[in-house]
Design a protein around this motif. Structure first.
Motif, PDB file in Angstrom:
ATOM      1  N   LEU B 302      12.000  10.398 -32.151  1.00  0.00           N
ATOM      2  CA  LEU B 302      10.913   9.421 -32.051  1.00  0.00           C
ATOM      3  C   LEU B 302      10.366   9.354 -30.626  1.00  0.00           C
ATOM      4  CD1 LEU B 302      12.255   6.592 -34.359  1.00  0.00           C
ATOM      5  CD2 LEU B 302      10.194   7.931 -34.685  1.00  0.00           C
ATOM      6  N   ALA B 303      11.219   9.620 -29.649  1.00  0.00           N
ATOM      7  CA  ALA B 303      10.741   9.622 -28.272  1.00  0.00           C
ATOM      8  C   ALA B 303       9.737  10.750 -28.057  1.00  0.00           C
ATOM      9  CB  ALA B 303      11.909   9.772 -27.311  1.00  0.00           C
ATOM     10  N   TYR B 304      10.102  11.929 -28.514  1.00  0.00           N
ATOM     11  CA  TYR B 304       9.154  13.041 -28.366  1.00  0.00           C
ATOM     12  C   TYR B 304       7.903  12.784 -29.189  1.00  0.00           C
ATOM     13  CZ  TYR B 304      12.436  15.803 -25.689  1.00  0.00           C
ATOM     14  OH  TYR B 304      13.260  16.238 -24.700  1.00  0.00           O
ATOM     15  N   SER B 305       8.093  12.205 -30.352  1.00  0.00           N
ATOM     16  CA  SER B 305       6.918  11.913 -31.167  1.00  0.00           C
ATOM     17  C   SER B 305       6.032  10.892 -30.443  1.00  0.00           C
ATOM     18  CB  SER B 305       7.354  11.427 -32.546  1.00  0.00           C
ATOM     19  OG  SER B 305       6.895  10.146 -32.819  1.00  0.00           O
ATOM     20  N   SER B 306       6.652   9.971 -29.716  1.00  0.00           N
ATOM     21  CA  SER B 306       5.810   8.980 -29.027  1.00  0.00           C
ATOM     22  C   SER B 306       5.053   9.621 -27.867  1.00  0.00           C
ATOM     23  CB  SER B 306       6.651   7.798 -28.571  1.00  0.00           C
ATOM     24  OG  SER B 306       6.979   7.910 -27.214  1.00  0.00           O
ATOM     25  N   ILE B 307       5.631  10.658 -27.270  1.00  0.00           N
ATOM     26  CA  ILE B 307       4.880  11.412 -26.253  1.00  0.00           C
ATOM     27  C   ILE B 307       3.651  12.037 -26.894  1.00  0.00           C
ATOM     28  CG2 ILE B 307       4.976  13.394 -24.697  1.00  0.00           C
ATOM     29  CD1 ILE B 307       8.032  12.791 -24.484  1.00  0.00           C
ATOM     30  N   ALA B 308       3.871  12.606 -28.073  1.00  0.00           N
ATOM     31  CA  ALA B 308       2.753  13.226 -28.783  1.00  0.00           C
ATOM     32  C   ALA B 308       1.698  12.193 -29.137  1.00  0.00           C
ATOM     33  CB  ALA B 308       3.257  13.923 -30.039  1.00  0.00           C
ATOM     34  N   HIS B 309       2.157  11.009 -29.545  1.00  0.00           N
ATOM     35  CA  HIS B 309       1.184   9.997 -29.948  1.00  0.00           C
ATOM     36  C   HIS B 309       0.358   9.497 -28.768  1.00  0.00           C
ATOM     37  CE1 HIS B 309       1.714   9.448 -34.232  1.00  0.00           C
ATOM     38  NE2 HIS B 309       2.953   9.855 -34.038  1.00  0.00           N
ATOM     39  N   ALA B 310       0.959   9.500 -27.578  1.00  0.00           N
ATOM     40  CA  ALA B 310       0.150   9.158 -26.405  1.00  0.00           C
ATOM     41  C   ALA B 310      -1.018  10.135 -26.299  1.00  0.00           C
ATOM     42  CB  ALA B 310       1.007   9.199 -25.151  1.00  0.00           C
ATOM     43  N   GLY B 311      -0.731  11.398 -26.591  1.00  0.00           N
ATOM     44  CA  GLY B 311      -1.792  12.399 -26.551  1.00  0.00           C
ATOM     45  C   GLY B 311      -2.863  12.147 -27.593  1.00  0.00           C
ATOM     46  N   TYR B 312      -2.446  11.831 -28.817  1.00  0.00           N
ATOM     47  CA  TYR B 312      -3.452  11.553 -29.858  1.00  0.00           C
ATOM     48  C   TYR B 312      -4.348  10.393 -29.442  1.00  0.00           C
ATOM     49  CZ  TYR B 312      -0.469  14.204 -33.122  1.00  0.00           C
ATOM     50  OH  TYR B 312       0.266  15.159 -33.748  1.00  0.00           O
ATOM     51  N   ALA B 313      -3.702   9.328 -28.939  1.00  0.00           N
ATOM     52  CA  ALA B 313      -4.489   8.141 -28.605  1.00  0.00           C
ATOM     53  C   ALA B 313      -5.486   8.468 -27.500  1.00  0.00           C
ATOM     54  CB  ALA B 313      -3.568   7.001 -28.188  1.00  0.00           C
ATOM     55  N   LEU B 314      -5.042   9.271 -26.522  1.00  0.00           N
ATOM     56  CA  LEU B 314      -5.960   9.604 -25.424  1.00  0.00           C
ATOM     57  C   LEU B 314      -7.122  10.462 -25.897  1.00  0.00           C
ATOM     58  CD1 LEU B 314      -3.790  10.281 -22.285  1.00  0.00           C
ATOM     59  CD2 LEU B 314      -5.403   8.451 -22.677  1.00  0.00           C
ATOM     60  N   THR B 315      -6.916  11.171 -27.009  1.00  0.00           N
ATOM     61  CA  THR B 315      -7.999  11.983 -27.567  1.00  0.00           C
ATOM     62  C   THR B 315      -9.243  11.132 -27.798  1.00  0.00           C
ATOM     63  OG1 THR B 315      -6.355  13.339 -28.630  1.00  0.00           O
ATOM     64  CG2 THR B 315      -8.580  13.561 -29.429  1.00  0.00           C
ATOM     65  N   GLY B 316      -9.012   9.885 -28.219  1.00  0.00           N
ATOM     66  CA  GLY B 316     -10.160   9.011 -28.415  1.00  0.00           C
ATOM     67  C   GLY B 316     -10.772   8.589 -27.100  1.00  0.00           C
ATOM     68  N   PHE B 317      -9.912   8.434 -26.087  1.00  0.00           N
ATOM     69  CA  PHE B 317     -10.403   7.896 -24.816  1.00  0.00           C
ATOM     70  C   PHE B 317     -11.314   8.883 -24.091  1.00  0.00           C
ATOM     71  CE2 PHE B 317      -9.438   6.606 -20.284  1.00  0.00           C
ATOM     72  CZ  PHE B 317     -10.315   5.547 -20.305  1.00  0.00           C
ATOM     73  N   VAL B 318     -11.057  10.175 -24.222  1.00  0.00           N
ATOM     74  CA  VAL B 318     -11.865  11.139 -23.476  1.00  0.00           C
ATOM     75  C   VAL B 318     -13.334  11.085 -23.873  1.00  0.00           C
ATOM     76  CG1 VAL B 318      -9.997  12.771 -23.107  1.00  0.00           C
ATOM     77  CG2 VAL B 318     -11.457  13.040 -25.088  1.00  0.00           C
ATOM     78  N   ALA B 319     -13.622  10.463 -25.015  1.00  0.00           N
ATOM     79  CA  ALA B 319     -15.016  10.382 -25.430  1.00  0.00           C
ATOM     80  C   ALA B 319     -15.824   9.482 -24.492  1.00  0.00           C
ATOM     81  CB  ALA B 319     -15.111   9.868 -26.856  1.00  0.00           C
ATOM     82  N   VAL B 320     -15.139   8.598 -23.747  1.00  0.00           N
ATOM     83  CA  VAL B 320     -15.810   7.644 -22.873  1.00  0.00           C
ATOM     84  C   VAL B 320     -16.954   6.951 -23.601  1.00  0.00           C
ATOM     85  CG1 VAL B 320     -16.579   7.252 -20.527  1.00  0.00           C
ATOM     86  CG2 VAL B 320     -15.434   9.349 -21.079  1.00  0.00           C
ATOM     87  N   SER B 321     -16.650   6.431 -24.768  1.00  0.00           N
ATOM     88  CA  SER B 321     -17.676   5.732 -25.519  1.00  0.00           C
ATOM     89  C   SER B 321     -17.043   4.487 -26.113  1.00  0.00           C
ATOM     90  CB  SER B 321     -18.196   6.622 -26.658  1.00  0.00           C
ATOM     91  OG  SER B 321     -17.155   6.900 -27.561  1.00  0.00           O
ATOM     92  N   GLU B 322     -17.901   3.601 -26.595  1.00  0.00           N
ATOM     93  CA  GLU B 322     -17.359   2.391 -27.206  1.00  0.00           C
ATOM     94  C   GLU B 322     -16.492   2.740 -28.408  1.00  0.00           C
ATOM     95  OE1 GLU B 322     -19.655  -1.078 -27.961  1.00  0.00           O
ATOM     96  OE2 GLU B 322     -20.922  -0.720 -26.219  1.00  0.00           O
ATOM     97  N   LEU B 323     -16.969   3.686 -29.205  1.00  0.00           N
ATOM     98  CA  LEU B 323     -16.161   4.082 -30.348  1.00  0.00           C
ATOM     99  C   LEU B 323     -14.828   4.651 -29.872  1.00  0.00           C
ATOM    100  CD1 LEU B 323     -15.771   4.547 -33.360  1.00  0.00           C
ATOM    101  CD2 LEU B 323     -16.832   6.776 -33.083  1.00  0.00           C
ATOM    102  N   GLY B 324     -14.874   5.377 -28.756  1.00  0.00           N
ATOM    103  CA  GLY B 324     -13.651   5.966 -28.236  1.00  0.00           C
ATOM    104  C   GLY B 324     -12.624   4.912 -27.880  1.00  0.00           C
TER     105      GLY B 324
END
Lengths: 494, 483
Positions: B302-324
């Motif tokens: 679960l720890a490694y999976s949580s590292i991966a999930h940080a990556g998924y969540a940041l995928t939205g952030f790179v959009a630099v948009s409200e939807l992101g």
């Protein structure tokens, strides 16, 4: 407001599945009866939808639309057209007969039926979705229960491997298609200024030809993985064989149609220009399916693998029918989806019945089954005739137009594809002869007995459907034609 | 910069903080009054207090139409801080419930106090509008967590976890502090907005340098590659409910401050940092998932999976948009429910069996069908399967990234989802398919608080997967606060 029949069909299995989990674990019989009631109810509803569909009016009927996430244009939008109405009935049919066939499951039956029903909800949901997001939502719901159903209740020798392989294959396909769908969504937004996942609006989004040609292969093949298209068919025979009987029925009977259907709905209907370009080579993949599948089926020793590969072959015909982009080919493919679904469910049911008692599926070791199991024998023969495309049976109604369509668009492919009919006939006849007729081997003497009444009901219903459709094609063909008309309209013809 | 003068209404922004501190003091009081037998009830007290705080916050502390700077420009009271506050409070309440019956944790008043103080720190992190406040908030969050991670003083792994977490945390926050001090040196102000204005006069390269230094600190909190090394050891050693809290609420706090600082302080660098974040996200997903594949211990997995999930969540952030940003907030909310459910189930299982090995989960579905179902919901949600919350969360972050043209990142994410599905299914395979004749008949009692937590979480995971609109809309107003 009209009665929300499609929602009832979609959610009855889910609710029933959840409720089943509340039955105490040791009350197995109650769980089965409850499952049967839910199956019968859903089946009856789906039959009602089928026969109330007004083919003269065509278009999408029983439509319900509620906004789900308005900010992003996601709605709960359902409806059936001439192509999906038969598939909804098929799903109801397989769900009902699947419950009947699974009566003998003794290991955690309530969980088994619960997962089977969640699967059914996913399948129904995809067939009635008119919203792209919703389609993915239900598509994925249909994928994951398969993993548990196969790995827990499947054939001990290969189930873990086959379940994982199947799930990963299908998941890969669906997420590839998902990327394409998101690309469509944003491009439609740029073109029209409307954020929507509604497929009826996306049809009119005016995607440029270049865009359609770029994304079509991803979307179409992504879904076609579940339709078993070569070279991504590999999960399918392994999955069929490893799955318990009812799941094989669901899997080959309905789930593979899900892939073909979604490939049609999202691939061809939303990206018609891409279809026109790419179908010229995709039809070759389908051809490989048809011919190669039939040849591989004919050399299998394992009864269930024969049927598994025959599904690959027959689903190839569906893909081929779509790939022609002609009226005849697509109508044939639409009918073939239904006909093959019922037929292959029948086949897997029979295979399951034989295996349950003989504990082997090795064809050379079997024989003379007809002496004790009359019903399965008769049912298998009917299914076999359907499979061969004999006139008077539903397979003919489906396959003949497909070949006509292929002949119109790619004559030489039709010539090659016809080989499959001969090969199919050869392996079906071989099975009938060596499994059902001949001498009953001494080792089975006294071990084999006739099937349960419930099994007979299931076989009877499936056989009857095939016979009716074969004897009286107008019961389905005009309906499918109305659906195909719309597809052709999107393709710019007719 | 005009900083609004003090008004009594500014106390409303502090409602959650005041309420939590009061609860912490009550816990301290009753810890002294009650004897060992009754101290388990401190968990109920904490849970009740947090629940009350949640209600008070929802009714009193909701910001108005516009965001406001309060308390001398130290805090920003807006929908982003409000939404994250709700997320933290929920996480803290559930963690209190899950901790209650953990031996050597649930009957210790300090544990609950530390949990509450850490939550206060998170709330301040999400609302900090000033460099000094920000640093203090980060430390207020982290220091109690260092202690909690090493709470099992008689267990070598736990003390190791606490110490490792402390060392990593101290190192990264000193790097971050260096970045903050540079910002102050460049701009001679500590307010985030002032810093943003001051930075306009400097070259992008210099600003980018400070951004990287800050990212070290934030990346540690969200276990972003390459600052993820602490996570597996700490999660494995820390008491399970605390590991759950670390992986969800603490991570969400890191995201809150990351998003606020990047969007407030570095608008001039919007052309540069998204690529940096995208690369880090791609590596996080890939490294996390690949290393999770072969884990034998479920908490490490679960720890490694949580590292991966940080990556998924940041995928939205790179959009630099409200939807992101909206999608990230939604993702973190869904992930909080999901991962707490997963850790909760692990904690319940560990309490009875004393093992965290994945192989020991064999036959769980026969032994305790409901616990198995809770794990099914949690793991399928982690894998991003509908009808669970993880599906819609993943679709949203991917949709935001596709909109911004990061197709390659979405493809990486999609491929990673497949890898993820594999190892999540492996656990479910163990639970449902494999048998363990020896343990099948043994009881596996679930205590009342654990049961309550698991029911709330499982229901939440399913609910957010179907009825995502209210959560999405809350995320939308939160995101609007940053643009």
């Amino acid at each position: 407001m009209q009665f929300p029949i499609l929602s009832v069909i979609v959610f009855t299995p889910l609710v029933a599945g959840m409720l089943l989990l509340f039955i105490p674990a040791d009350r197995k019989q109650e769980a089965r009866v409850a499952a049967l009631a839910a199956g019968l109810f859903t089946f009856a509803m789906s039959v009602w939808v089928y026969f109330s569909y007004d083919a003269a009016a065509a278009g999408y009927q029983f439509v319900e639309k509620y906004s789900w996430l308005p900010a992003l244009g996601i709605s709960y939008h359902v409806g059936v057209d001439g192509i999906s109405a038969p598939l909804v009935m098929l799903t109801g049919l397989v769900m009902f007969t699947g419950v009947l066939i699974s009566w003998g499951i003794d290991d955690r039956p309530r969980e088994f039926f619960a997962f089977l029903f969640i699967l059914a909800t996913g399948v129904f949901g995809v067939f009635v979705s008119l919203d792209l997001f919703m389609l993915f939502f239900f598509y994925e719901i249909a994928v994951f229960p398969m993993y548990l159903l196969i790995s827990i209740w499947g054939w001990k020798q290969t189930r873990e491997y086959a379940a994982m392989k199947l799930t990963l294959y299908l998941f890969v396909g669906s997420v590839v298609a998902l990327v394409g769908a998101l690309a469509m969504y944003w491009t439609a937004y740029q073109n029209t200024g409307i954020l929507t996942f509604d497929m009826l609006q996306l049809e009119k989004a005016g995607f440029s030809a270049g865009f359609q040609q770029l994304w079509f292969p991803f979307v179409f093949l992504g879904f076609a993985v579940l339709g078993g298209i070569w070279p991504f068919h590999n999960w399918s025979p392994d999955g069929h064989v490893a799955a318990p009987t009812a799941v094989s029925m669901f899997h080959a009977g309905v789930l593979m149609k899900l892939g073909a259907f979604a490939a049609l709905r999202v691939g061809i209907m939303l990206l018609p220009e891409g279809a026109k370009l790419h179908m010229n080579w995709i039809i070759l993949l389908a051809l490989v399916n048809v011919v190669y599948g039939a040849f591989i089926a004919s050399i299998q020793r394992d009864f269930k693998y024969v049927i598994g590969f025959s599904s690959v072959s027959h689903m190839g015909l569906v893909m081929m029918g779509f790939a022609t982009l002609t009226h005849d080919g697509m109508v044939g493919a639409g009918v073939q989806m239904f006909s093959h679904g019922a037929m292959t469910a029948l086949f897997f049911a029979v295979v399951g019945m034989v295996y349950d008692q003989a504990h082997t599926r090795d064809i050379p070791r079997l024989g003379g089954v007809s002496k004790v199991m009359l019903w399965p024998t008769l049912a298998f023969i009917v299914g076999g005739l359907v499979s061969m495309g004999m006139p008077g049976f539903s397979g003919f109604v489906a396959e003949f137009p497909i070949f006509m369509g292929v002949w119109q668009s790619h004559p030489w492919i039709a010539v090659v594809a016809v080989i499959s009919i001969v090969v199919t006939a050869s392996y079906i006849i071989r099975i009938i002869r060596s499994v059902f007729f001949g001498e009953l081997p001494a080792e089975f003497d006294g071990h084999l007995h006739d099937v349960r009444v419930l099994d007979k009901i299931a076989l009877g219903v499936l056989t009857l459907v095939l016979l009716v459709l074969g004897a009286y094609p107008p019961v389905m063909v005009p309906m499918v034609e109305t659906g195909v008309q719309h597809v052709l309209h999107l393709l710019g013809g007719a | 910069m005009n900083i609004p003068a003090f008004q009594p209404s500014m106390y409303l922004a502090l409602v959650p903080v005041i309420s939590l501190v009061t609860v912490a003091l009550l816990v301290l009081l009753f810890d002294a009054l009650w004897d060992e037998e009754k101290r388990r009830n401190l968990g109920w007290l904490t849970f009740g207090g947090v629940l009350l705080t949640l209600v008070l916050t929802a009714f009193l502390a909701a910001p108005g139409g516009s965001s406001s700077l309060v308390w001398g420009g130290m805090l920003r009271h807006d929908w982003l801080s409000f939404t994250f506050t709700l997320i933290f409070l929920f996480g803290a309440g559930i963690t209190a419930l899950l901790s209650m019956d953990i031996p050597a944790l649930g009957r210790r008043g300090e544990a609950y106090i530390l949990l509450l103080v850490s939550t206060v720190g998170m709330i301040l992190m999400a609302s900090a509008a000033d460099i000094i406040m920000l640093f203090l908030a980060v430390e207020t969050t982290s220091i109690p967590l260092y202690i909690l991670a090493g709470f099992f003083t008689k267990d070598d792994k736990s003390t190791e976890a606490g110490f490792k977490y402390l060392l990593f945390g101290a190192m990264t926050s000193s790097v971050m502090l260096y970045g903050l001090s540079l910002l102050y040196g460049f701009t001679r102000t500590t307010s985030l907005e002032g810093v943003a204005m001051g930075l306009m006069d400097f070259s992008p390269g210099l600003a980018l340098g400070t951004l990287v230094l800050l990212l070290v600190g934030f990346g540690f909190k969200i276990s972003l590659f390459p600052l993820h090394f602490w996570a597996p050891d700490v999660y494995e050693g820390a008491p399970t409910p605390i590991a759950g809290f670390l992986s969800t609420a603490s991570k969400a706090a890191g995201f809150a401050v990351l998003m606020r600082v990047f969007l407030t302080v570095y608008p001039s660098l919007n052309a540069y940092w998204p690529m940096l974040i995208a690369i880090a996200a791609a590596f996080s997903m890939t490294v996390g998932n690949l290393l999770a594949l072969n884990q034998k211990n479920i908490k490490r997995m679960l720890a490694y999976s949580s590292i991966a999930h940080a990556g998924y969540a940041l995928t939205g952030f790179v959009a630099v948009s409200e939807l992101g940003v909206n999608s990230v907030v939604f993702y973190l909310g869904a992930y909080l429910l999901t991962n707490l459910a997963a850790f909760g189930a692990v904690a319940v299982f560990w309490r009875i069996t004393g093992t965290d090995e994945i192989a020991d989960y064999a036959g769980l579905s026969r032994r305790k069908p409901w616990l198995a179902l809770a794990m099914l919901a949690a793991f399928l949600s982690l894998a991003g399967m509908p009808p669970f919350g993880g599906f819609i969360a993943k679709v949203l972050v991917f949709a935001a990234a596709v909109e911004a043209g990061y197709i390659w990142l979405v493809v990486v994410g999609v491929l990673n989802s497949i890898v993820g599905l594999y190892y999540y299914l492996k656990v479910l395979n163990e639970i449902y398919h494999h048998r363990n004749e020896e343990t099948e008949g043994l009881p596996l009692p679930i205590t009342a608080p654990q049961g309550l937590a698991l029911v709330v979480l499982s229901a939440g995971v399913i609910l957010i997967g179907f009825l995502f609109t209210p959560f999405f809309n809350l995320g939308a107003v939160a995101a609007a606060a940053l643009f």
